[in-house]
Design a protein around this motif. Structure first.
Motif, PDB file in Angstrom:
ATOM      1  N   LYS A 111       0.829  -1.209   0.000  1.00  0.00           N
ATOM      2  CA  LYS A 111       0.000   0.000   0.000  1.00  0.00           C
ATOM      3  C   LYS A 111       0.858   1.252   0.000  1.00  0.00           C
ATOM      4  N   ALA A 112       0.298   2.304  -0.573  1.00  0.00           N
ATOM      5  CA  ALA A 112       0.986   3.595  -0.603  1.00  0.00           C
ATOM      6  C   ALA A 112       0.963   4.212   0.786  1.00  0.00           C
ATOM      7  N   ALA A 113       2.103   4.717   1.240  1.00  0.00           N
ATOM      8  CA  ALA A 113       2.178   5.409   2.517  1.00  0.00           C
ATOM      9  C   ALA A 113       2.280   6.920   2.305  1.00  0.00           C
ATOM     10  N   LYS A 114       2.824   7.332   1.123  1.00  0.00           N
ATOM     11  CA  LYS A 114       2.919   8.750   0.788  1.00  0.00           C
ATOM     12  C   LYS A 114       3.083   8.884  -0.718  1.00  0.00           C
ATOM     13  N   GLY A 115       2.262   9.738  -1.313  1.00  0.00           N
ATOM     14  CA  GLY A 115       2.370  10.003  -2.737  1.00  0.00           C
ATOM     15  C   GLY A 115       1.615   8.997  -3.596  1.00  0.00           C
ATOM     16  N   SER A 116       1.898   9.045  -4.883  1.00  0.00           N
ATOM     17  CA  SER A 116       1.315   8.081  -5.820  1.00  0.00           C
ATOM     18  C   SER A 116       2.331   7.792  -6.912  1.00  0.00           C
ATOM     19  N   GLY A 117       2.196   6.623  -7.535  1.00  0.00           N
ATOM     20  CA  GLY A 117       3.144   6.234  -8.572  1.00  0.00           C
ATOM     21  C   GLY A 117       2.988   4.782  -8.940  1.00  0.00           C
ATOM     22  N   GLU A 159       1.264  -2.074 -11.073  1.00  0.00           N
ATOM     23  CA  GLU A 159       0.143  -1.375 -10.442  1.00  0.00           C
ATOM     24  C   GLU A 159       0.430   0.116 -10.308  1.00  0.00           C
ATOM     25  N   ILE A 160      -0.623   0.910 -10.413  1.00  0.00           N
ATOM     26  CA  ILE A 160      -0.573   2.326 -10.080  1.00  0.00           C
ATOM     27  C   ILE A 160      -1.190   2.440  -8.693  1.00  0.00           C
ATOM     28  N   VAL A 161      -0.428   2.989  -7.739  1.00  0.00           N
ATOM     29  CA  VAL A 161      -0.842   3.021  -6.339  1.00  0.00           C
ATOM     30  C   VAL A 161      -0.726   4.446  -5.810  1.00  0.00           C
ATOM     31  N   GLY A 162      -1.680   4.838  -4.961  1.00  0.00           N
ATOM     32  CA  GLY A 162      -1.627   6.156  -4.341  1.00  0.00           C
ATOM     33  C   GLY A 162      -2.353   6.164  -3.019  1.00  0.00           C
ATOM     34  N   THR A 163      -2.101   7.187  -2.229  1.00  0.00           N
ATOM     35  CA  THR A 163      -2.780   7.289  -0.938  1.00  0.00           C
ATOM     36  C   THR A 163      -4.261   7.597  -1.128  1.00  0.00           C
ATOM     37  N   LYS A 164      -4.612   8.129  -2.309  1.00  0.00           N
ATOM     38  CA  LYS A 164      -6.015   8.352  -2.666  1.00  0.00           C
ATOM     39  C   LYS A 164      -6.288   7.605  -3.965  1.00  0.00           C
ATOM     40  N   ARG A 165      -7.404   6.895  -4.018  1.00  0.00           N
ATOM     41  CA  ARG A 165      -7.795   6.154  -5.211  1.00  0.00           C
ATOM     42  C   ARG A 165      -8.171   7.148  -6.312  1.00  0.00           C
ATOM     43  N   ASN A 166      -7.717   6.884  -7.550  1.00  0.00           N
ATOM     44  CA  ASN A 166      -8.016   7.756  -8.682  1.00  0.00           C
ATOM     45  C   ASN A 166      -8.551   6.893  -9.815  1.00  0.00           C
ATOM     46  N   LYS A 167      -9.872   6.921 -10.015  1.00  0.00           N
ATOM     47  CA  LYS A 167     -10.501   6.078 -11.041  1.00  0.00           C
ATOM     48  C   LYS A 167     -10.016   6.401 -12.446  1.00  0.00           C
ATOM     49  N   SER A 168      -9.790   7.689 -12.738  1.00  0.00           N
ATOM     50  CA  SER A 168      -9.363   8.058 -14.091  1.00  0.00           C
ATOM     51  C   SER A 168      -7.972   7.527 -14.424  1.00  0.00           C
ATOM     52  N   LEU A 169      -7.108   7.385 -13.417  1.00  0.00           N
ATOM     53  CA  LEU A 169      -5.776   6.810 -13.625  1.00  0.00           C
ATOM     54  C   LEU A 169      -5.762   5.295 -13.430  1.00  0.00           C
ATOM     55  N   GLY A 170      -6.817   4.778 -12.816  1.00  0.00           N
ATOM     56  CA  GLY A 170      -6.861   3.349 -12.512  1.00  0.00           C
ATOM     57  C   GLY A 170      -6.003   2.983 -11.317  1.00  0.00           C
ATOM     58  N   ILE A 224      12.649  -8.763  -8.646  1.00  0.00           N
ATOM     59  CA  ILE A 224      13.039  -7.363  -8.522  1.00  0.00           C
ATOM     60  C   ILE A 224      11.762  -6.525  -8.421  1.00  0.00           C
ATOM     61  N   LEU A 225      11.693  -5.662  -7.403  1.00  0.00           N
ATOM     62  CA  LEU A 225      10.545  -4.789  -7.165  1.00  0.00           C
ATOM     63  C   LEU A 225      11.020  -3.347  -7.336  1.00  0.00           C
ATOM     64  N   ARG A 226      10.298  -2.574  -8.171  1.00  0.00           N
ATOM     65  CA  ARG A 226      10.649  -1.171  -8.398  1.00  0.00           C
ATOM     66  C   ARG A 226       9.440  -0.297  -8.072  1.00  0.00           C
ATOM     67  N   THR A 227       9.718   0.867  -7.472  1.00  0.00           N
ATOM     68  CA  THR A 227       8.652   1.823  -7.187  1.00  0.00           C
ATOM     69  C   THR A 227       9.184   3.238  -7.325  1.00  0.00           C
ATOM     70  N   ASN A 228       8.294   4.149  -7.717  1.00  0.00           N
ATOM     71  CA  ASN A 228       8.655   5.565  -7.730  1.00  0.00           C
ATOM     72  C   ASN A 228       7.795   6.346  -6.736  1.00  0.00           C
ATOM     73  N   LEU A 229       7.080   5.642  -5.856  1.00  0.00           N
ATOM     74  CA  LEU A 229       6.324   6.298  -4.782  1.00  0.00           C
ATOM     75  C   LEU A 229       7.291   6.888  -3.774  1.00  0.00           C
ATOM     76  N   GLN A 230       6.881   7.980  -3.122  1.00  0.00           N
ATOM     77  CA  GLN A 230       7.727   8.558  -2.074  1.00  0.00           C
ATOM     78  C   GLN A 230       7.895   7.575  -0.926  1.00  0.00           C
ATOM     79  N   LYS A 231       6.798   6.940  -0.509  1.00  0.00           N
ATOM     80  CA  LYS A 231       6.856   5.933   0.555  1.00  0.00           C
ATOM     81  C   LYS A 231       5.862   4.817   0.240  1.00  0.00           C
ATOM     82  N   LEU A 232       6.321   3.584   0.417  1.00  0.00           N
ATOM     83  CA  LEU A 232       5.529   2.399   0.159  1.00  0.00           C
ATOM     84  C   LEU A 232       5.622   1.492   1.370  1.00  0.00           C
ATOM     85  N   LYS A 233       4.522   0.837   1.730  1.00  0.00           N
ATOM     86  CA  LYS A 233       4.504  -0.055   2.889  1.00  0.00           C
ATOM     87  C   LYS A 233       4.126  -1.465   2.440  1.00  0.00           C
TER      88      LYS A 233
END
Length: 114
Positions: A60-66, A76-87, A101-110
């Motif tokens: 789950k996203a802890a901060k930001g989205s990405g 997956e596209i993940v964010g602290t707020k769900r965005n239907k238009s982005l999916g 290998i796991l890659r993320t560009n979120l500021q914080k991920l849990k």
């Protein structure tokens, strides 16, 4: 009621019950706190000797989205707020395998081990 036991936890605690007892019988019960791993934007390798162990996780996203992607099947596209238009979603479940290998560009991920 005989043999009644009460467990109390902080509101923010997560637990996993690994065995269950029956009323009137003494059965060992183990309660373990769920293992939480906090990550920042970057690339991580899953493995027995690494920060992320193989297993089933709630991610789950802890901060930001990405994006959260892996070398196997996660995209997956993940964010602290769900965005239907982005999916995007707030969280998802995934099994992480050894040497994945796991890659993320979120500021914080849990990651919460299930």
């Amino acid at each position: 009621m005989k043999n009644k036991k009460v467990l109390s936890f902080l509101a923010a605690s997560s637990i996993a019950i690994t065995s269950v007892g029956y009323i009137g019988k003494t059965v060992p019960t183990t309660v373990q706190a769920a293992k939480k791993i906090k990550l920042i934007s970057g690339t991580y390798k899953v493995g027995k000797n690494n920060k992320i162990k193989p297993g089933r996780y709630t991610i789950k996203a802890a901060k930001g989205s990405g994006n959260v992607i892996s070398s196997r099947s996660i995209n997956e596209i993940v964010g602290t707020k769900r965005n239907k238009s982005l999916g995007s979603v707030k969280k998802f479940h995934a099994t992480l395998h050894n040497k994945e290998i796991l890659r993320t560009n979120l500021q914080k991920l849990k990651l919460i081990k299930r």
